[in-house]
Design a protein around this motif. Sequence first.
Motif, PDB file in Angstrom:
ATOM      1  N   TYR C  35       0.828  -1.213   0.000  1.00  0.00           N
ATOM      2  CA  TYR C  35       0.000   0.000   0.000  1.00  0.00           C
ATOM      3  C   TYR C  35       0.859   1.257   0.000  1.00  0.00           C
ATOM      4  O   TYR C  35       0.717   2.121  -0.853  1.00  0.00           O
ATOM      5  CB  TYR C  35      -0.950   0.012   1.201  1.00  0.00           C
ATOM      6  CG  TYR C  35      -1.662   1.332   1.305  1.00  0.00           C
ATOM      7  CD1 TYR C  35      -2.610   1.681   0.341  1.00  0.00           C
ATOM      8  CD2 TYR C  35      -1.354   2.259   2.291  1.00  0.00           C
ATOM      9  CE1 TYR C  35      -3.230   2.912   0.374  1.00  0.00           C
ATOM     10  CE2 TYR C  35      -1.968   3.492   2.337  1.00  0.00           C
ATOM     11  CZ  TYR C  35      -2.904   3.808   1.375  1.00  0.00           C
ATOM     12  OH  TYR C  35      -3.514   5.030   1.411  1.00  0.00           O
ATOM     13  N   GLN C  61      -7.702  -0.272  -0.696  1.00  0.00           N
ATOM     14  CA  GLN C  61      -7.452  -0.774  -2.036  1.00  0.00           C
ATOM     15  C   GLN C  61      -6.896  -2.192  -2.009  1.00  0.00           C
ATOM     16  O   GLN C  61      -7.247  -3.041  -2.801  1.00  0.00           O
ATOM     17  CB  GLN C  61      -6.464   0.150  -2.748  1.00  0.00           C
ATOM     18  CG  GLN C  61      -6.132  -0.236  -4.158  1.00  0.00           C
ATOM     19  CD  GLN C  61      -7.322  -0.069  -5.083  1.00  0.00           C
ATOM     20  OE1 GLN C  61      -8.189   0.752  -4.839  1.00  0.00           O
ATOM     21  NE2 GLN C  61      -7.363  -0.867  -6.129  1.00  0.00           N
ATOM     22  N   GLU C  65      -8.096  -5.400  -3.950  1.00  0.00           N
ATOM     23  CA  GLU C  65      -7.256  -6.155  -4.875  1.00  0.00           C
ATOM     24  C   GLU C  65      -7.290  -7.640  -4.553  1.00  0.00           C
ATOM     25  O   GLU C  65      -7.444  -8.485  -5.434  1.00  0.00           O
ATOM     26  CB  GLU C  65      -5.806  -5.658  -4.790  1.00  0.00           C
ATOM     27  CG  GLU C  65      -5.599  -4.230  -5.222  1.00  0.00           C
ATOM     28  CD  GLU C  65      -5.447  -4.099  -6.716  1.00  0.00           C
ATOM     29  OE1 GLU C  65      -5.153  -5.115  -7.361  1.00  0.00           O
ATOM     30  OE2 GLU C  65      -5.628  -2.982  -7.224  1.00  0.00           O
ATOM     31  N   LYS C  68     -10.450  -9.087  -5.576  1.00  0.00           N
ATOM     32  CA  LYS C  68     -10.509  -9.243  -7.027  1.00  0.00           C
ATOM     33  C   LYS C  68      -9.752 -10.493  -7.459  1.00  0.00           C
ATOM     34  O   LYS C  68     -10.259 -11.301  -8.234  1.00  0.00           O
ATOM     35  CB  LYS C  68      -9.892  -7.998  -7.668  1.00  0.00           C
ATOM     36  CG  LYS C  68      -9.894  -8.047  -9.173  1.00  0.00           C
ATOM     37  CD  LYS C  68      -9.056  -6.923  -9.760  1.00  0.00           C
ATOM     38  CE  LYS C  68      -7.588  -7.247  -9.652  1.00  0.00           C
ATOM     39  NZ  LYS C  68      -6.733  -6.215 -10.243  1.00  0.00           N
ATOM     40  N   TRP C  69      -8.549 -10.659  -6.922  1.00  0.00           N
ATOM     41  CA  TRP C  69      -7.745 -11.813  -7.338  1.00  0.00           C
ATOM     42  C   TRP C  69      -8.410 -13.122  -6.942  1.00  0.00           C
ATOM     43  O   TRP C  69      -8.341 -14.099  -7.670  1.00  0.00           O
ATOM     44  CB  TRP C  69      -6.342 -11.745  -6.736  1.00  0.00           C
ATOM     45  CG  TRP C  69      -5.489 -10.728  -7.402  1.00  0.00           C
ATOM     46  CD1 TRP C  69      -4.971  -9.603  -6.842  1.00  0.00           C
ATOM     47  CD2 TRP C  69      -5.060 -10.727  -8.751  1.00  0.00           C
ATOM     48  NE1 TRP C  69      -4.276  -8.894  -7.763  1.00  0.00           N
ATOM     49  CE2 TRP C  69      -4.303  -9.561  -8.943  1.00  0.00           C
ATOM     50  CE3 TRP C  69      -5.251 -11.587  -9.836  1.00  0.00           C
ATOM     51  CZ2 TRP C  69      -3.726  -9.241 -10.164  1.00  0.00           C
ATOM     52  CZ3 TRP C  69      -4.685 -11.266 -11.042  1.00  0.00           C
ATOM     53  CH2 TRP C  69      -3.930 -10.107 -11.199  1.00  0.00           C
ATOM     54  N   LEU C 247      -1.853 -14.214  -6.985  1.00  0.00           N
ATOM     55  CA  LEU C 247      -1.853 -13.461  -5.726  1.00  0.00           C
ATOM     56  C   LEU C 247      -0.778 -14.003  -4.793  1.00  0.00           C
ATOM     57  O   LEU C 247      -0.085 -13.254  -4.118  1.00  0.00           O
ATOM     58  CB  LEU C 247      -3.232 -13.558  -5.079  1.00  0.00           C
ATOM     59  CG  LEU C 247      -3.398 -12.820  -3.760  1.00  0.00           C
ATOM     60  CD1 LEU C 247      -3.365 -11.336  -3.980  1.00  0.00           C
ATOM     61  CD2 LEU C 247      -4.696 -13.211  -3.089  1.00  0.00           C
TER      62      LEU C 247
END
Lengths: 393, 217, 351
Positions: C35, C61, C65, C68-69, C247
């Motif tokens: 980050y 965020q 992320e 999302k992964w 990831l």
Amino acid sequence: MTSTESLIDRRQLAYIASQAADARLNVELETEGMTLNIGPQHPATHGTLRIIAHLDGEQVVWAEPSCGYMHRGYEKLTEVRTYPQVTSLVNRIDWLGSFANEVPFILAAEKLMGIEAPPRAQWIRTILFELSRIANVSLFLGDLGVQLGAVTPVFMAFRDREHVLNLIEATTGGRFHPNFDRIGGLKDDLPAGFIDETRAVMKTLRNFCTEMEDLLFGNEIFQSRTRGIGVIPKDIAMQYGLSGANLRASGVDWDLRRDQSLPMAWDKVDWKVWTHPDGDSFARCWIRLQEVRESTLIVDQLLNNIPSGPVMAKVPRIIKVPEGEAWVSTENPLGEMGYYVVSKGDLGPFRTKIRSASFNNISIVPWILKGVYVPDIITILASLYFILGDIDR
Amino acid sequence: MSSTDTPIAEIPGDTLRERIVDDLRAHIGADLVDSLVKPGDDVWVRVSTDAWRRAGVALRDMGFEYFCFLSAIDWMPSPFGKGEDDPTAPPPERDDTVKQGYAGGATRLQVLARLVHPTLHVGVNIKCDVSDSEPVVESWVSVFAGANWHEREAHEMFGIGFAGHPDLRNMYLPTEFEGHPLRKDFPLLARMVKPWPGIVDVEPMPGGSADEEGDAE
Amino acid sequence: MNALLAADLPYWVQSLLRVLGGLVAVLLPAGTIVYLFLFKMMSFMQSRLGPMEAGPYGSMQLFAEVGKWLQKEDITPARADRTIFKIAPLVVLASTFLLVAVVPFGPDAWFTNFEAGVFYMLAVSSVSVLGILIAGWSSANKYSLLGGLRAAGQLIAYELPMVLAVIGVIIQAGTMNLQGIVVAQNGGEIFGWNGLGNPYILTQFTGFIIFMIAVQAELTQTPFDMPIAESELVSGYMTEYSGFRFLTFFIAEFATAGVFSLIASVLFLGGWGVPFAWFDWKSIDDISDWMNVVGPLIMFTKMMVLAFVIMWVRFSYPRFREDQLQRFAWKVLIPISLVNIMITAILKVAF
């Protein structure tokens, strides 16, 4: 059988055995080549160029570009368009410096018609031409970093290119595809406040050049990656018809802005053509950096003495170009861009040969990639600087 | 329309261009079929088909070392016009006489190349006829290495063969593609299907009033 | 020793706590680095804002992320060696966890107080090479293969300068125990002045620089990121990985950056300790228990500084070529570190 014979036999056998052992060893140690496709989708190709590289380890045995993934047949399309309509096609050849594509075509048509744009139009054309060169090449400078693994320069390039695109947009209404050039002049005059704004932007761009010099060109890793890589000697460059910074980096003092008389304003200002004796990747990149700086100076000088007057000559409502043939080429951001226009006295061209810079610049790739390493493929391609629309047309 | 009859000796650029033609004639003799010098502009020469490569070598030896481009021209008027017609209507009568451009010619297809002198900055446009029955000329690859790709392009776009070219593969089109797209008798299919409305220029021009030269439509 | 854990907790609770502690010690630095440095610092260096939408200043965020992964499809190429292909990212991540096991965070806050900690650390750090190599090989992709081979060549070449750089520290400290090295630094003195202890960055500055360069190469960060080399090899050995497995690689990359920064701070910056002279501590047994809380914070700060340097270099430099990298390792780093060892040994005997 005598003892000597058996001795000879035994020697022969030993010899055969040793040969067989050698052969076995050679087979075991023999390396097999590998064919690596770089592209059509690959982070390092602007657009969809595909390089078929045959590798031995990481070394290239031969490499062959494969084009045509973006062939749009502009030469054929020009035959069914009218002259004013062709500019919107040729805009898309080198899409990063679009305005510069229009100019040689318009100049060729004007040459055939025997007219010339008024001085103010010539001046503004030159300014926009140089602005598109700056927009194009500054992106190259940033992209160069990415190709070599440095991510930061590209953002700086995008940041500062934005200012230039804003100027182009303010004048033409289009950021990428201005379609602003007309036979006999320009569509419009400059917007109010353009001159002061441009001066400020040119200063920003000069700072950007200095920044790039510090960040990238002064970097030792960058230098060790580019110096001595992909050397193109002068005579080879001439044979392949390389142009622009690629040719000047091989020590050929050649700039079409200076070396031919066109109805443009380059000869009205004082500027320098940069050359470099080395002919390697570094030289090509360095020349481009200097050219951006030189372009900002050209624009600055042009802004000082723009003549007043109309931006459009008196041209007929329906443009019919008299019969004839004309060749006009200009020094575009990527190199020499020329149009061979054949007219039959019709509304549109009978045949247009588009001589784009990247086509010639990339045709040297099979020659230059022999024996280099995989990372150098990227360096060399980046430094030759092609735009795929400019190869395939 | 061979060499211009206007007096040209006063302008310095023209003696230069005239001299180029004379030099080339000294090199290749009668194989230089025709020539045209436009004062202060450009030079066109046409050489005989057999002398194509020889002319390239001669020009290179004369100092025209910069290979600019090589392409071809199909002088036949397009049987399809500009696609402005309604494809369903019967095709209109078109003039199909083949008329060559500068420096003349006798055949429908011509090869065209341009070489430039790197210090004088004068270019030469060199043409040669290509016979219709056997469209083959000698390759320039051994003279100018850069001609390689240009000849490949001309080969696939016009169907002109280049004798001595190492590798005349297609550049853009698929290998199995039939036809030569830049020949005039190759139809632009999109125009065949639908007439193109854009052929009529209706945008009012800036700087001039619309009634100046008569109305378009 | 280890009063906090050993005295009053059953063994299984201890183990659980250690596992949780290990997770925190690996994931917290990784998250912070990603980050703070990857998202924010990189953006500011590149004159942009970075993620701003998820949470205040984009602070959430990271979770976005990860989410999302995790949602993405886990694709295995048809020609891939399926089992090995799937194991590879875990092998890489495992090496990170193995590394953190020996790092001391406080006088009693350690996972294992291993006598030959440095030796273990150097041995385990090369496990990740295996993971990368099998990832590259099993992907059945030429880019991955080239990336994997480059990674193997590079990581082996840089293992050596790293080992040699650490030897100077071992000679000076006289122990291979990481805890011992921390104590030796903080309990040490510079020509009789003990106000600063004796962090080895002062005496082993060459070693520190070489170690950091080698770390940069081990992490395949930018001047040495040929195994990934986006513009050449698309994404190197990670090309074929998607979703969760990508990831895992991603976490492993930044977690290892954090763990190597921790190790570097232990070896060269005095680790968790404060100079013992400030509180009149004589040995490790005198140290008060609050250091077990403050120590990790000190470690974390030092880790962030070193990780900042790693990331800073990453964002500023272009990439070497493979042969240049090898030449740099074998012709520059290794000779210098050998000379460094020699000088350290001579001075050790002399003083």
